[in-house]
Structures are given as structure tokens and as C-alpha cells.
Design an enzyme around this catalytic site. Structure first.
Site, PDB file in Angstrom:
ATOM      1  N   LEU A   1      11.047   1.122   7.087  1.00 41.88           N
ATOM      2  CA  LEU A   1      10.478   1.557   5.817  1.00 41.88           C
ATOM      3  C   LEU A   1      11.222   2.821   5.364  1.00 41.88           C
ATOM      4  O   LEU A   1      11.386   3.749   6.159  1.00 41.88           O
ATOM      5  CB  LEU A   1       8.993   1.892   6.019  1.00 41.88           C
ATOM      6  CG  LEU A   1       8.274   2.257   4.726  1.00 41.88           C
ATOM      7  CD1 LEU A   1       7.955   0.999   3.933  1.00 41.88           C
ATOM      8  CD2 LEU A   1       6.998   3.026   5.014  1.00 41.88           C
TER       9      LEU A   1
ATOM     10  N   TYR B   1       0.834  -1.210   0.000  1.00 39.77           N
ATOM     11  CA  TYR B   1       0.000   0.000   0.000  1.00 39.77           C
ATOM     12  C   TYR B   1       0.864   1.253   0.000  1.00 39.77           C
ATOM     13  O   TYR B   1       2.077   1.190   0.194  1.00 39.77           O
ATOM     14  CB  TYR B   1      -0.970  -0.006   1.187  1.00 39.77           C
ATOM     15  CG  TYR B   1      -0.368   0.373   2.527  1.00 39.77           C
ATOM     16  CD1 TYR B   1       0.538  -0.457   3.172  1.00 39.77           C
ATOM     17  CD2 TYR B   1      -0.699   1.573   3.148  1.00 39.77           C
ATOM     18  CE1 TYR B   1       1.083  -0.111   4.400  1.00 39.77           C
ATOM     19  CE2 TYR B   1      -0.164   1.926   4.377  1.00 39.77           C
ATOM     20  CZ  TYR B   1       0.721   1.084   5.004  1.00 39.77           C
ATOM     21  OH  TYR B   1       1.257   1.427   6.210  1.00 39.77           O
TER      22      TYR B   1
ATOM     23  N   LYS C   1       6.446  -1.933   2.041  1.00 38.75           N
ATOM     24  CA  LYS C   1       5.240  -1.335   2.640  1.00 38.75           C
ATOM     25  C   LYS C   1       4.053  -2.269   2.428  1.00 38.75           C
ATOM     26  O   LYS C   1       3.215  -2.064   1.548  1.00 38.75           O
ATOM     27  CB  LYS C   1       4.979   0.051   2.045  1.00 38.75           C
ATOM     28  CG  LYS C   1       4.027   0.896   2.894  1.00 38.75           C
ATOM     29  CD  LYS C   1       4.088   2.345   2.512  1.00 38.75           C
ATOM     30  CE  LYS C   1       3.065   3.198   3.245  1.00 38.75           C
ATOM     31  NZ  LYS C   1       3.284   3.313   4.674  1.00 38.75           N
TER      32      LYS C   1
ATOM     33  N   GLU D   1      11.897   2.569  14.158  1.00 41.63           N
ATOM     34  CA  GLU D   1      11.082   3.675  13.628  1.00 41.63           C
ATOM     35  C   GLU D   1       9.797   3.756  14.423  1.00 41.63           C
ATOM     36  O   GLU D   1       9.586   2.985  15.362  1.00 41.63           O
ATOM     37  CB  GLU D   1      10.797   3.455  12.143  1.00 41.63           C
ATOM     38  CG  GLU D   1      10.058   2.164  11.845  1.00 41.63           C
ATOM     39  CD  GLU D   1       9.900   1.875  10.351  1.00 41.63           C
ATOM     40  OE1 GLU D   1       9.874   2.823   9.543  1.00 41.63           O
ATOM     41  OE2 GLU D   1       9.785   0.689  10.008  1.00 41.63           O
TER      42      GLU D   1
HETATM   43  N1  PDD Z   1       2.949   5.243   7.303  1.00 43.20           N
HETATM   44  N2  PDD Z   1       7.579   3.927   8.822  1.00 43.20           N
HETATM   45  C1  PDD Z   1       6.410   3.265   8.859  1.00 43.20           C
HETATM   46  C2  PDD Z   1       6.348   1.931   9.556  1.00 43.20           C
HETATM   47  C3  PDD Z   1       5.280   3.809   8.239  1.00 43.20           C
HETATM   48  O1  PDD Z   1       4.112   3.137   8.255  1.00 43.20           O
HETATM   49  C4  PDD Z   1       5.373   5.084   7.613  1.00 43.20           C
HETATM   50  C5  PDD Z   1       4.189   5.720   6.933  1.00 43.20           C
HETATM   51  C6  PDD Z   1       6.615   5.732   7.621  1.00 43.20           C
HETATM   52  C7  PDD Z   1       6.819   7.062   6.932  1.00 43.20           C
HETATM   53  O2  PDD Z   1       6.694   6.942   5.543  1.00 43.20           O
HETATM   54  P1  PDD Z   1       6.217   8.167   4.654  1.00 43.20           P
HETATM   55  O3  PDD Z   1       7.077   9.318   5.029  1.00 43.20           O
HETATM   56  O4  PDD Z   1       6.408   7.708   3.277  1.00 43.20           O
HETATM   57  O5  PDD Z   1       4.766   8.417   5.003  1.00 43.20           O
HETATM   58  C8  PDD Z   1       7.703   5.118   8.224  1.00 43.20           C
HETATM   59  C9  PDD Z   1       1.729   5.732   6.665  1.00 43.20           C
HETATM   60  C10 PDD Z   1       1.543   7.200   6.791  1.00 43.20           C
HETATM   61  C11 PDD Z   1       0.543   4.917   7.185  1.00 43.20           C
HETATM   62  O6  PDD Z   1       0.697   3.708   7.253  1.00 43.20           O
HETATM   63  O7  PDD Z   1      -0.500   5.479   7.490  1.00 43.20           O
END
Ligand code: PDD
Length: 294
Positions: free
Chosen positions: A206, A33, A148, A181
Site C-alpha cells: 500500500l 477504506y 486499500k 510491509e
Molecule cells: N493502515 N500498509 C498497510 C497494509 C496499511 O494497512 C497501512 C495503514 C499502511 C500505512 O498507510 P498510511 O501511512 O496511509 O496510514 C501501510 C491503517 C492505519 C489501518 O488499516 O488501520
């Protein structure tokens, strides 16, 4: 106006948007996703999200269901049909619906492609009000957190634990006491020596698109930062901690496990990074027509 979703070639009212009970996303979390922030009808950092989507699909052995240009056209249409200018676009792609069997079905089913859009709070203006509390929580995820995937149960449980303790994020700590993270965000610290750091990218985290955008902005501004692993103890001794993600943008963390971070106020460097990122979002929103971002 009721929300409209995209499911496998059709735009439908959300209440009528369905996938099969045999969908492998439901049965096995066999899918990936993306989450993209929408501002002034523009998708922010869309090209970074689409690049990561391609990497995630390749990592689980799936061919892209369509070209990035086609995906962007559908996204633009979804935005138009929802008449929403600020929100969050969610895209899920799974290996499709087939009789339950762990190995990839033969023949391969058509992938399931779902997109939804929902209203999101406006981009924060008051950084003190945007500051949040975090808890620390054991990282109980698998060995390929760089993909992801829709398999988010450990993240769900971590986030719920945060909520139950009155916090907004759970910062995950691995078996060696190192910070990986957030449950849905990248963690940055300004360490005790004043150096801005975030963790090195590997299979344990991620690669955040917001992290990547911020890194490029920092380089352009000549602000030094380092990529290195750091421990829970280092984070506890940090002057500043903040998160980045498509939903938290740049979010100060002023308390961890009920203890103040630094002096408990939003730090100077956090404020600077937030301001730089806010300018970037404003520029992207003004410059990138939705559907033509890649
Ligand atoms: N999540 N690490 C994890 C485990 C994440 O699920 C996310 C983002 C990030 C940051 O990634 P980005 O900067 O591309 O949003 C890091 C999204 C927002 C979610 O699952 O809702």
C-alpha cells in the site's frame, strides 16, 4: 457522550448505525477504506488520504460517491458532533447493498458510505516508550495490495499472530524472502551501511500516506533515503527499523522475532525522522481547518 457515526446521509448514534446484510462490503469485501489521524480537530495529511481514496475507488471500478469537498464537509461535521479533538477517523465506501451476485449488480446500487470517529492515544512524546516489537509473518495477501480494500483477513491473522507473541506488528515477508510491509504499516530500515530505505512502491504494498509525507519532509531536510526492495536477512542485519502509518506515526521497532534490532535501542535516524514528523503534525494541526484540507 455517545459516539456518532455517519451512514449513507445520516448522522446516528453508533448503536443505531447499521448497513444492510446484503451490503457488498459484508458479502464480498467489495469496498475500500481510509484511516486519518485527527489532532486538535484537524485531519492530518487529509489531502493525501483523499487522493489515495480516489485511486482505490478507481482501481475497483467505482465512481466517487461525492466530491472530496463534500466528503470533507461531512468529516468536519462528524468531528463536531463527536466533540473529539484527537482521534482516528475511519471511512469505508462499498459498492452498496444488492442481492448477492459476484459481478457488479445491474443497476448499480448506491454506494454505502460509513464514517466513524474514535478516541486515539495522544501523539507519543517518549519515543522509548513508543518503541515496539514485531514478528515476521508470511505475506499471504492478494496481488493488488496497493488498493486499500476492506478485505483485510490476511492482515487480521498476521496481527493476531503478533499479539499472541507479545508483539505489536507483523512484518510481512513474501515468497522470495523479501519484506513487503507491516500488517498495517510501512516498513523502513537503516541498513547495515547506514542507508535509510523503504520498499519500492508496486502492487505488493500500500502506498502509505505517512510514507509519502515523511518522504517529502526528508527531501526538504536534505536527508538522503532510497526506495528499494530489501530482504528479511537485510532487515535482520539493519541498524534501525521503524514503521510509519496514520496510527503508528513513526514507530521504532527495537525487536524482531525476539531478537534486538541493532543494539536494541531507538536509533538516531529513527529519532530524527520521528522529530521531523512530529513537527509536521503540529504544523498541520495548527494550520489546516478540518473540512478545508483539500
Ligand atoms: N493502515 N500498509 C498497510 C497494509 C496499511 O494497512 C497501512 C495503514 C499502511 C500505512 O498507510 P498510511 O501511512 O496511509 O496510514 C501501510 C491503517 C492505519 C489501518 O488499516 O488501520
Amino acid at each position: 457522550m455517545s459516539r456518532v457515526a455517519y451512514v449513507n446521509g445520516r448522522f446516528l448514534p453508533l448503536s443505531a448505525a447499521m448497513v444492510s446484510v446484503e451490503d457488498r462490503g459484508f458479502q464480498f469485501a467489495d469496498g475500500v477504506y481510509e484511516v486519518i489521524y485527527l489532532k486538535d480537530s484537524r485531519l492530518i495529511d487529509a489531502e493525501l488520504h483523499l487522493a489515495r481514496l480516489s485511486r482505490s475507488l478507481a482501481a475497483i471500478g467505482m465512481a466517487p460517491p461525492m466530491s472530496q469537498a463534500a466528503l470533507l464537509c461531512l468529516m468536519a461535521e462528524l468531528i463536531r458532533r463527536n466533540r473529539l479533538s484527537d482521534g482516528l477517523l475511519y471511512l469505508q465506501i462499498t459498492r452498496g447493498a444488492a442481492p448477492r451476485e459476484h459481478a457488479f449488480p445491474r443497476p448499480l446500487p448506491k454506494p454505502t458510505v460509513v464514517m466513524t470517529l474514535r478516541r486515539a492515544p495522544a501523539f507519543p512524546k517518549d519515543l522509548n516508550a513508543w518503541a515496539a516489537a514485531a514478528i515476521t509473518y508470511p505475506d499471504q495477501r492478494w496481488a493488488r495490495c496497493d488498493i486499500k480494500t476492506v478485505g483485510l483477513l490476511p492482515n487480521v491473522l498476521a496481527k493476531q499472530a503478533a499479539r499472541e507473541r507479545g508483539a505489536q506488528e507483523a512484518i510481512l515477508i513474501d515468497a522470495n524472502g523479501m519484506v513487503t510491509e507491516g500488517a498495517s504499516s510501512t516498513v523502513w530500515i537503516v541498513d547495515a551501511a547506514g542507508r535509510l530505505c523503504t520498499r519500492t512502491l508496486d502492487h505488493a504494498v500500500l502506498p502509505g500516506c505517512t510514507r509519502e509525507a515523511v518522504a517529502a519532509l526528508l527531501a526538504r531536510q536534505g536527508i538522503a533515503w532510497t526506495e528499494r526492495p530489501f530482504s528479511l536477512a537485510e532487515m535482520q542485519a539493519a541498524r534501525e527499523v521503524f514503521l510509519t502509518s496514520a496510527t503508528s506515526f513513526v514507530r521504532p521497532i527495537t525487536a524482531i522475532d525476539e531478537n534486538p534490532v541493532g543494539n536494541g535501542q531507538v536509533g538516531e535516524l529513527t529519532r530524527k525522522v520521528f522529530d521531523i514528523f512530529a513537527r509536521h503534525v503540529a504544523e498541520e494541526a495548527a494550520a489546516t481547518p478540518a473540512g478545508k484540507a483539500a
